[in-house]
Design a protein around this motif. Structure first.
Motif, mmCIF file in Angstrom:
data_model
loop_
_atom_site.group_PDB
_atom_site.id
_atom_site.type_symbol
_atom_site.label_atom_id
_atom_site.label_comp_id
_atom_site.label_asym_id
_atom_site.label_seq_id
_atom_site.Cartn_x
_atom_site.Cartn_y
_atom_site.Cartn_z
ATOM 1 N N ASP A 1 2.043 25.067 1.877
ATOM 2 C CA ASP A 1 2.017 24.906 3.334
ATOM 3 C C ASP A 1 0.865 24.010 3.773
ATOM 4 O O ASP A 1 1.017 23.150 4.646
ATOM 5 N N VAL A 2 -0.300 24.253 3.181
ATOM 6 C CA VAL A 2 -1.486 23.472 3.547
ATOM 7 C C VAL A 2 -1.298 22.004 3.157
ATOM 8 O O VAL A 2 -1.565 21.096 3.950
ATOM 9 N N LEU A 3 -0.816 21.767 1.936
ATOM 10 C CA LEU A 3 -0.621 20.377 1.497
ATOM 11 C C LEU A 3 0.376 19.664 2.409
ATOM 12 O O LEU A 3 0.170 18.512 2.800
ATOM 13 N N ALA A 4 1.459 20.360 2.764
ATOM 14 C CA ALA A 4 2.478 19.740 3.619
ATOM 15 C C ALA A 4 1.882 19.376 4.975
ATOM 16 O O ALA A 4 2.099 18.280 5.499
ATOM 17 N N ASP A 5 1.090 20.285 5.543
ATOM 18 C CA ASP A 5 0.465 20.033 6.852
ATOM 19 C C ASP A 5 -0.471 18.826 6.796
ATOM 20 O O ASP A 5 -0.437 17.944 7.660
ATOM 21 N N ARG A 6 -1.311 18.786 5.765
ATOM 22 C CA ARG A 6 -2.274 17.687 5.642
ATOM 23 C C ARG A 6 -1.561 16.354 5.398
ATOM 24 O O ARG A 6 -1.953 15.313 5.911
ATOM 25 N N CYS A 7 -0.485 16.394 4.583
ATOM 26 C CA CYS A 7 0.263 15.160 4.288
ATOM 27 C C CYS A 7 1.004 14.664 5.523
ATOM 28 O O CYS A 7 1.173 13.459 5.710
ATOM 29 N N ARG A 8 1.437 15.600 6.380
ATOM 30 C CA ARG A 8 2.094 15.198 7.632
ATOM 31 C C ARG A 8 1.132 14.337 8.455
ATOM 32 O O ARG A 8 1.485 13.265 8.936
ATOM 33 N N VAL B 1 5.566 5.467 1.437
ATOM 34 C CA VAL B 1 5.772 6.235 0.207
ATOM 35 C C VAL B 1 4.569 7.151 0.031
ATOM 36 O O VAL B 1 3.426 6.702 0.108
ATOM 37 N N LEU B 2 4.855 8.429 -0.187
ATOM 38 C CA LEU B 2 3.797 9.379 -0.548
ATOM 39 C C LEU B 2 3.850 9.581 -2.052
ATOM 40 O O LEU B 2 4.878 9.997 -2.593
ATOM 41 N N VAL B 3 2.759 9.268 -2.726
ATOM 42 C CA VAL B 3 2.663 9.457 -4.174
ATOM 43 C C VAL B 3 1.797 10.678 -4.446
ATOM 44 O O VAL B 3 0.717 10.820 -3.872
ATOM 45 N N ALA B 4 2.289 11.576 -5.285
ATOM 46 C CA ALA B 4 1.480 12.717 -5.715
ATOM 47 C C ALA B 4 1.020 12.448 -7.138
ATOM 48 O O ALA B 4 1.809 11.995 -7.972
ATOM 49 N N ARG C 1 -8.995 -0.836 -4.441
ATOM 50 C CA ARG C 1 -9.090 -0.827 -2.978
ATOM 51 C C ARG C 1 -8.424 0.418 -2.420
ATOM 52 O O ARG C 1 -7.202 0.545 -2.460
ATOM 53 N N HIS C 2 -9.261 1.346 -1.929
ATOM 54 C CA HIS C 2 -8.774 2.619 -1.418
ATOM 55 C C HIS C 2 -9.408 2.929 -0.079
ATOM 56 O O HIS C 2 -10.561 2.613 0.145
ATOM 57 N N VAL C 3 -8.635 3.581 0.784
ATOM 58 C CA VAL C 3 -9.175 4.063 2.057
ATOM 59 C C VAL C 3 -9.046 5.579 2.052
ATOM 60 O O VAL C 3 -7.941 6.116 1.975
ATOM 61 N N LEU C 4 -10.184 6.263 2.079
ATOM 62 C CA LEU C 4 -10.163 7.724 2.026
ATOM 63 C C LEU C 4 -9.808 8.300 3.384
ATOM 64 O O LEU C 4 -10.457 8.002 4.379
ATOM 65 N N LEU C 5 -8.764 9.138 3.423
ATOM 66 C CA LEU C 5 -8.383 9.782 4.690
ATOM 67 C C LEU C 5 -8.895 11.209 4.785
ATOM 68 O O LEU C 5 -9.156 11.715 5.872
ATOM 69 N N GLY C 6 -9.006 11.879 3.649
ATOM 70 C CA GLY C 6 -9.467 13.267 3.688
ATOM 71 C C GLY C 6 -9.766 13.774 2.297
ATOM 72 O O GLY C 6 -9.264 13.245 1.300
ATOM 73 N N PRO D 1 0.832 -1.202 0.000
ATOM 74 C CA PRO D 1 0.000 0.000 0.000
ATOM 75 C C PRO D 1 0.870 1.256 0.000
ATOM 76 O O PRO D 1 2.003 1.226 0.454
ATOM 77 N N TYR D 2 0.322 2.349 -0.529
ATOM 78 C CA TYR D 2 1.007 3.642 -0.456
ATOM 79 C C TYR D 2 -0.008 4.748 -0.189
ATOM 80 O O TYR D 2 -1.217 4.557 -0.376
ATOM 81 N N LEU D 3 0.544 5.864 0.267
ATOM 82 C CA LEU D 3 -0.303 7.022 0.533
ATOM 83 C C LEU D 3 -0.389 7.843 -0.749
ATOM 84 O O LEU D 3 0.633 8.075 -1.407
ATOM 85 N N LEU D 4 -1.594 8.267 -1.108
ATOM 86 C CA LEU D 4 -1.772 9.014 -2.352
ATOM 87 C C LEU D 4 -2.368 10.383 -2.081
ATOM 88 O O LEU D 4 -3.399 10.502 -1.409
ATOM 89 N N LEU D 5 -1.716 11.403 -2.607
ATOM 90 C CA LEU D 5 -2.288 12.752 -2.637
ATOM 91 C C LEU D 5 -2.730 12.994 -4.071
ATOM 92 O O LEU D 5 -1.911 13.134 -4.967
ATOM 93 N N LEU D 6 -4.046 12.995 -4.269
ATOM 94 C CA LEU D 6 -4.597 13.167 -5.618
ATOM 95 C C LEU D 6 -5.021 14.618 -5.796
ATOM 96 O O LEU D 6 -5.976 15.069 -5.148
ATOM 97 N N ILE D 7 -4.286 15.347 -6.605
ATOM 98 C CA ILE D 7 -4.557 16.782 -6.742
ATOM 99 C C ILE D 7 -4.760 17.115 -8.220
ATOM 100 O O ILE D 7 -3.818 17.167 -8.999
ATOM 101 N N SER D 8 -6.024 17.357 -8.587
ATOM 102 C CA SER D 8 -6.338 17.577 -9.996
ATOM 103 C C SER D 8 -7.348 18.698 -10.144
ATOM 104 O O SER D 8 -7.662 19.403 -9.189
ATOM 105 N N GLY D 9 -7.856 18.855 -11.364
ATOM 106 C CA GLY D 9 -8.800 19.927 -11.637
ATOM 107 C C GLY D 9 -10.085 19.787 -10.838
ATOM 108 O O GLY D 9 -10.689 20.779 -10.431
ATOM 109 N N GLY D 10 -10.512 18.568 -10.604
ATOM 110 C CA GLY D 10 -11.789 18.360 -9.936
ATOM 111 C C GLY D 10 -11.688 17.745 -8.553
ATOM 112 O O GLY D 10 -12.714 17.530 -7.910
#
Ligand code: KG4
Ligand code: ZN
Length: 351
Positions: free
Chosen positions: A252-259, A275-278, A155-160, A134-143
């Motif tokens: 700053d916000v992304l870093a705080d949330r990813c922490r 592993v954090l995947v962007a 198989r995904h677990v939504l954290l935020g 498993p890995y942590l995913l930060l999904l940042i897109s238009g929508g």
């Protein structure tokens, strides 16, 4: 055992304003990756016009597929499956891609795989960097703007997630407000290079609060207010300073949330080296990438982001997601109906 011929899949992406086709092999090689951007068609309107997008996909998709086939040197008969984005996205374009893919699949007697666009972004790091589940995913897109744990295919677990605007939308609206043009993300990034991020004091919504959710509307409003307070139209320097201030606040916000999310990941998967995947179009932003690298390293994690051309919409990610689904024995989905909304939570494991 004899020599195994690699599995090869054609991917088709038509869910927004890129008409794209690609052929990818399951040994992780991209045999072709053709992307036609419709930017010039939409620029006069300052945003993507769904009807124009659908018509443009219809006009160009056949020739883009032919190019993908020629550049790969792979005939359609030599493929193992046809994958297309089945949603979420602008429904007219999704229908064009899905119907084209189904027609090819039916004519060549190949499996058709409907791919969730978000999952395609989510799995790209396995194509480019062979990241293991498993890995942590930060999904940042238009929508979208989401933090999730990717535990496997489907198989995904939504954290935020975002409580208001998507992150790409915040970039696009900020660019519009500052007169930086369309598309907004790359325009804000370019303007910010000449800007002073400390000149304007902008808020960092939710920073320091528990959890992994996001909010961007207050930041967007603060940028608008700061521009109004100037008392004149923003000069080039004003726009650069505001763009830099906005981008730094987002970082700053992304870093705080990813922490927080990395801490949550460590609790759930104490034996996995994190592993954090962007992923997603916004992940092509260099300032955000370096902020994410810094926060990951501070938490003992590594950060992986696909090359920018595989962060923004493309069909190689769709072909790869098709391969991942085929590998896990996913059934043919010729009866699939295109979906304007298709949250990851409604996606099922492939078998
Ligand atoms: O993933 P994507 O190509 O399409 C969607 O699935 O939404 O993401 C598009 C979004 C747009 O909002 C665009 O402005 C943003 O990604 N974007 C960027 C950059 N390049 C694209 N945002 C910030 N910095 C960039 N360099
Ligand atoms: Zn996308």
């Amino acid at each position: 055992m004899g020599y195994m011929i690699p599995m090869r899949v054609l991917g088709i992406e038509t869910s927004c304003d890129e008409t794209a086709a690609a052929i990818v092999s399951d040994d992780r090689s991209i045999l072709s990756n053709v992307v036609l951007s419709q930017l010039d068609d939409h620029r006069p309107f300052g945003g993507v016009v769904p009807e124009i997008a659908a018509r443009a996909h219809l006009e160009h998709l056949d020739s883009i597929i032919a190019r993908a086939r020629d550049e790969a040197g792979v005939d359609l008969d030599a493929l193992d499956g046809i994958a297309a984005t089945g949603g979420p996205g602008l429904i007219g374009g999704v229908i064009v891609g899905v119907m084209t893919a189904k027609a090819i699949a039916a004519a060549r007697n190949l499996p058709f795989i409907a791919v969730n666009h978000l999952e395609a972004h989510a799995l790209t790091a396995r194509l480019t960097d062979d990241v293991a589940f498993p890995y942590l995913l930060l999904l940042i897109s238009g929508g979208h703007c989401q933090l999730l744990i990717v535990e496997g295919v489907g198989r995904h677990v939504l954290l935020g997630t975002t409580m208001d605007d998507a992150i790409g939308e915040a970039f696009d609206k900020t660019a519009k407000l500052l007169g930086l043009g369309f598309p907004g993300g790359p325009a804000v990034e370019a303007a910010a290079r000449d800007g002073d991020p400390a000149r304007f004091h902008l808020p960092r919504p939710l920073k320091g609060r528990p959890g992994c959710d996001f909010s961007f509307s207050g930041l967007k409003t603060a940028v608008r207010q700061a521009a109004l307070d100037l008392g004149h139209d923003p000069s080039t320097q004003d726009a650069a300073d505001l763009a830099a201030g906005f981008q730094t606040a987002v970082a700053d916000v992304l870093a705080d949330r990813c922490r927080h999310a990395l801490a949550e990941f460590a609790t759930r998967h104490p034996d996995v080296s994190p592993v954090l995947v962007a992923a997603g179009g916004v992940a092509s932003n260099q300032t955000l990438r370096s902020a994410l690298t810094t926060v990951s390293e501070a938490q003992g994690a590594s950060m992986v982001a696909p090359p920018p051309a595989l962060c923004t919409d493309n069909a190689a990610m769709v072909a790869w997601a098709g391969i991942e689904r085929l590998r896990t024995g996913a059934p043919d989905t010729l009866d699939f109906r295109p979906r304007p909304r298709w949250p990851l939570a409604e996606l099922h494991a492939a078998q």
